[in-house]
Design a protein around this motif. Sequence first.
Motif, short mmCIF file in Angstrom:
data_model
loop_
_atom_site.label_atom_id
_atom_site.label_comp_id
_atom_site.label_asym_id
_atom_site.label_seq_id
_atom_site.Cartn_x
_atom_site.Cartn_y
_atom_site.Cartn_z
N ARG A 17 0.83 -1.21 0.00
CA ARG A 17 0.00 0.00 0.00
C ARG A 17 0.86 1.26 0.00
O ARG A 17 0.56 2.22 -0.70
N LYS A 18 1.90 1.27 0.78
CA LYS A 18 2.79 2.41 0.83
C LYS A 18 3.50 2.56 -0.52
O LYS A 18 3.71 3.67 -1.00
N ASP A 21 1.58 4.55 -2.94
CA ASP A 21 1.73 5.99 -2.71
C ASP A 21 2.97 6.51 -3.41
O ASP A 21 2.95 7.55 -4.07
N TYR A 22 4.07 5.77 -3.29
CA TYR A 22 5.32 6.18 -3.93
C TYR A 22 5.19 6.15 -5.45
O TYR A 22 5.70 7.00 -6.15
#
Length: 102
Positions: A17-18, A21-22
């Motif tokens: 999930r992170k 974002d990236y």
Amino acid sequence: VCSPWSPHPIFKDKGARKTFDYLAVGLPIVTSDVVGRESFLVPGVNCLLYQPGEIKSLIAAMEKLKSNSVLRLEMSLNNHDLSRRFVWNTYLLENDFQQIFE
């Protein structure tokens, strides 16, 4: 951009999930082999992988990006293009969800 890694089980599925974002920022990604990564990240194309918990592996991946401006640019462009796949309008049209609303 580095995706964090932690040996604690609660963080095992958080990395993907992170990473999304990236990806949306359109920058090269350095990540461990997080759950779900294989569906959108391709090592050498839009990311570099490091071995979880191995700081030397992480440093090597970061040094590779730091020393290779062509690789950084290619990964950035690839991630920018890839991020468009995850925009709702694109996702709905590609997966033929429009028929639900007709």
